[in-house]
Design an enzyme around this catalytic site. Sequence first.
Site, short mmCIF file in Angstrom:
data_model
loop_
_atom_site.label_atom_id
_atom_site.label_comp_id
_atom_site.label_asym_id
_atom_site.label_seq_id
_atom_site.Cartn_x
_atom_site.Cartn_y
_atom_site.Cartn_z
N ASP A 67 0.82 -1.21 0.00
CA ASP A 67 0.00 0.00 0.00
C ASP A 67 0.85 1.27 0.00
O ASP A 67 2.06 1.23 0.20
CB ASP A 67 -0.96 0.00 1.21
CG ASP A 67 -0.28 -0.46 2.51
OD1 ASP A 67 0.96 -0.49 2.55
OD2 ASP A 67 -0.98 -0.78 3.47
N ASN A 137 -7.48 -2.16 14.41
CA ASN A 137 -8.86 -2.48 14.00
C ASN A 137 -8.91 -3.72 13.12
O ASN A 137 -9.92 -4.01 12.50
CB ASN A 137 -9.47 -1.28 13.25
CG ASN A 137 -8.70 -0.93 11.99
OD1 ASN A 137 -7.76 -1.63 11.61
ND2 ASN A 137 -9.08 0.14 11.33
N HIS A 139 -7.12 -4.30 10.40
CA HIS A 139 -6.86 -4.13 8.97
C HIS A 139 -5.56 -4.82 8.56
O HIS A 139 -4.62 -4.95 9.35
CB HIS A 139 -6.90 -2.66 8.53
CG HIS A 139 -5.74 -1.81 8.92
ND1 HIS A 139 -5.82 -0.44 9.05
CD2 HIS A 139 -4.44 -2.10 9.20
CE1 HIS A 139 -4.65 0.06 9.38
NE2 HIS A 139 -3.79 -0.93 9.47
N GLU A 144 -9.63 -1.53 5.50
CA GLU A 144 -10.26 -1.14 6.76
C GLU A 144 -11.51 -1.99 7.00
O GLU A 144 -12.02 -2.63 6.08
CB GLU A 144 -10.64 0.35 6.68
CG GLU A 144 -9.46 1.28 6.42
CD GLU A 144 -8.54 1.46 7.63
OE1 GLU A 144 -8.38 0.52 8.44
OE2 GLU A 144 -7.94 2.55 7.76
C1 F6R Z 1 1.49 -1.08 6.15
C2 F6R Z 1 0.24 -1.81 6.32
C3 F6R Z 1 -0.54 -1.73 7.60
C4 F6R Z 1 0.32 -1.97 8.84
C5 F6R Z 1 -0.53 -1.88 10.10
C6 F6R Z 1 0.30 -2.02 11.35
O1 F6R Z 1 2.06 -1.34 4.88
O2 F6R Z 1 -0.16 -2.46 5.41
O3 F6R Z 1 -1.58 -2.68 7.55
O4 F6R Z 1 0.91 -3.23 8.75
O5 F6R Z 1 -1.21 -0.67 10.14
O6 F6R Z 1 1.16 -0.93 11.45
P1 F6R Z 1 2.23 -0.83 12.64
O7 F6R Z 1 3.19 -1.94 12.41
O8 F6R Z 1 2.83 0.52 12.47
O9 F6R Z 1 1.45 -1.01 13.90
#
Ligand code: F6R
Length: 263
Positions: A67, A137, A139, A144
Amino acid sequence: MLVILKRDNEEVNEQAAQLIAGAIRKKPSLTLGLATGNTMVGLYQHLVRLHQAGLLDFSEVKTFNLDEYLGLPGSHRQSFQHFMHENFFRHVNVPPPNIHIPDGSIRGHYEVYCASYEQSIRAAGGIDLQLLGIGRNGHIGFNEPTSSLASRTRLKVLSRETLDDNAKFFGPAEGPSCAITMGIGTILEARRVLLLATGASKAAAVAKSIEGPITCAVSASALQLHPDVTFVLDEPAAAQLTQRDYYHRVLQMTALLTPERLS
Ligand code: F6R
């Protein structure tokens, strides 16, 4: 589903690096799906160390990031392109033409762009190993809650929870409100999935994803549909799982009977 329970962040990184390095050694031209975020920083450090010690070669590896924020040029300090360059690509030998990160600076024709990203994944032979973090959450990527479990790469509006989590990075000006993300359907097509979670803030999402019902309210629960998923969790992230003893026993038997799944 393999659930590997580790003591702390450091052990999670070490285990994940071992699994990724093993996959690259088995298939040097591996197509690797990559993630960004805090959880990944230590893992990339491990992979960089292996490379610098001459123990891991990325010269044939192809990468596809999950992403990118919409509206951020790659040069922006909070862009995922910048994150990947600083934490990983500038230290290893993935050939630049093999690196794919969604372009957050596009304006318009989003569907065409996202379809072309999917086409590049197909042209590379599909993703062999997809690395994932998880949001509070639930994701994965920026899928989301309420994302379609069949979704493909597309534009996605970020949830309030994600915007709040991002506020610390973007300062007083609110950060981007949309992202381009691989869909859940795209992720489920990877041959193997490796999800890392560390810290107590992820415990509820992890428990719902592994032991809860499959639901679009928790995107990571869709991974229950995938035949080859490994979760690597530290103790705080695993705290709300009810079947921890069982996961330990499965791991012992896996080490005994199919050790290749752990290396
Ligand atoms: C980032 C992504 C997100 C993160 C998630 C956890 O490329 O795809 O799904 O993996 O938001 O982020 P952290 O590791 O910062 O808690």
